[in-house]
Write a protein that holds these residues in place. Sequence first.
Motif, PDB file in Angstrom:
ATOM      1  N   VAL A   3      50.672   8.287  11.141  1.00  0.00           N
ATOM      2  CA  VAL A   3      49.633   7.737  10.258  1.00  0.00           C
ATOM      3  C   VAL A   3      49.223   8.749   9.205  1.00  0.00           C
ATOM      4  O   VAL A   3      49.050   8.407   8.029  1.00  0.00           O
ATOM      5  CB  VAL A   3      48.420   7.287  11.090  1.00  0.00           C
ATOM      6  N   THR A   4      49.100  10.008   9.582  1.00  0.00           N
ATOM      7  CA  THR A   4      48.666  11.019   8.610  1.00  0.00           C
ATOM      8  C   THR A   4      49.711  11.233   7.517  1.00  0.00           C
ATOM      9  O   THR A   4      49.357  11.398   6.344  1.00  0.00           O
ATOM     10  CB  THR A   4      48.363  12.346   9.308  1.00  0.00           C
ATOM     11  N   VAL A   5      50.981  11.219   7.893  1.00  0.00           N
ATOM     12  CA  VAL A   5      52.033  11.367   6.886  1.00  0.00           C
ATOM     13  C   VAL A   5      52.067  10.130   5.998  1.00  0.00           C
ATOM     14  O   VAL A   5      52.252  10.227   4.779  1.00  0.00           O
ATOM     15  CB  VAL A   5      53.399  11.608   7.563  1.00  0.00           C
ATOM     16  N   GLY A   6      51.875   8.979   6.589  1.00  0.00           N
ATOM     17  CA  GLY A   6      51.836   7.743   5.806  1.00  0.00           C
ATOM     18  C   GLY A   6      50.697   7.737   4.809  1.00  0.00           C
ATOM     19  O   GLY A   6      50.842   7.270   3.676  1.00  0.00           O
ATOM     20  N   LEU A   7      49.543   8.246   5.222  1.00  0.00           N
ATOM     21  CA  LEU A   7      48.407   8.326   4.302  1.00  0.00           C
ATOM     22  C   LEU A   7      48.690   9.282   3.151  1.00  0.00           C
ATOM     23  O   LEU A   7      48.248   9.061   2.025  1.00  0.00           O
ATOM     24  CB  LEU A   7      47.149   8.763   5.043  1.00  0.00           C
ATOM     25  N   ALA A   8      49.409  10.342   3.428  1.00  0.00           N
ATOM     26  CA  ALA A   8      49.735  11.293   2.364  1.00  0.00           C
ATOM     27  C   ALA A   8      50.711  10.694   1.360  1.00  0.00           C
ATOM     28  O   ALA A   8      50.655  11.020   0.168  1.00  0.00           O
ATOM     29  CB  ALA A   8      50.319  12.569   2.969  1.00  0.00           C
ATOM     30  N   THR A   9      51.594   9.794   1.805  1.00  0.00           N
ATOM     31  CA  THR A   9      52.563   9.197   0.886  1.00  0.00           C
ATOM     32  C   THR A   9      51.964   8.067   0.057  1.00  0.00           C
ATOM     33  O   THR A   9      52.569   7.648  -0.923  1.00  0.00           O
ATOM     34  CB  THR A   9      53.782   8.662   1.654  1.00  0.00           C
ATOM     35  N   VAL A  10      50.779   7.576   0.439  1.00  0.00           N
ATOM     36  CA  VAL A  10      50.138   6.498  -0.316  1.00  0.00           C
ATOM     37  C   VAL A  10      49.592   7.017  -1.641  1.00  0.00           C
ATOM     38  O   VAL A  10      49.435   6.252  -2.588  1.00  0.00           O
ATOM     39  CB  VAL A  10      49.012   5.848   0.540  1.00  0.00           C
ATOM     40  N   GLN A  11      49.336   8.297  -1.740  1.00  0.00           N
ATOM     41  CA  GLN A  11      48.793   8.858  -2.977  1.00  0.00           C
ATOM     42  C   GLN A  11      49.779   8.636  -4.120  1.00  0.00           C
ATOM     43  O   GLN A  11      50.966   8.873  -3.983  1.00  0.00           O
ATOM     44  CB  GLN A  11      48.526  10.347  -2.810  1.00  0.00           C
ATOM     45  N   GLY A  12      49.251   8.171  -5.213  1.00  0.00           N
ATOM     46  CA  GLY A  12      50.092   7.873  -6.368  1.00  0.00           C
ATOM     47  C   GLY A  12      50.437   9.114  -7.172  1.00  0.00           C
ATOM     48  O   GLY A  12      49.898  10.203  -6.962  1.00  0.00           O
ATOM     49  N   GLU A  13      51.330   8.933  -8.120  1.00  0.00           N
ATOM     50  CA  GLU A  13      51.744  10.049  -8.973  1.00  0.00           C
ATOM     51  C   GLU A  13      50.679  10.395 -10.010  1.00  0.00           C
ATOM     52  O   GLU A  13      50.630  11.514 -10.501  1.00  0.00           O
ATOM     53  CB  GLU A  13      53.034   9.680  -9.697  1.00  0.00           C
ATOM     54  N   PHE A  14      49.830   9.437 -10.346  1.00  0.00           N
ATOM     55  CA  PHE A  14      48.867   9.626 -11.428  1.00  0.00           C
ATOM     56  C   PHE A  14      47.462   9.889 -10.923  1.00  0.00           C
ATOM     57  O   PHE A  14      46.513   9.846 -11.685  1.00  0.00           O
ATOM     58  CB  PHE A  14      48.873   8.405 -12.337  1.00  0.00           C
ATOM     59  N   GLY A  15      47.304  10.150  -9.650  1.00  0.00           N
ATOM     60  CA  GLY A  15      45.975  10.407  -9.106  1.00  0.00           C
ATOM     61  C   GLY A  15      45.871   9.849  -7.699  1.00  0.00           C
ATOM     62  O   GLY A  15      46.831   9.360  -7.123  1.00  0.00           O
TER      63      GLY A  15
END
Length: 53
Positions: A3-15
């Motif tokens: 879950v923690t890695v998944g949350l980190a990948t949700v962050q977009g490239e523009f913010g």
Amino acid sequence: MTVTVGLATVQGEFGVAYAQIMASAILGALPLLAVFLAFQRQIVQGIANTGIK
């Protein structure tokens, strides 16, 4: 993927997309909450019994 890695990948490239991160965090916490509510009595009894010798 955890879950923690998944949350980190949700962050977009523009913010940081806070709405998507919060929605993912809630969806990740729901199974844990459901298990706790299902076994709440056993969990509380187990904690209470560990203090008694």
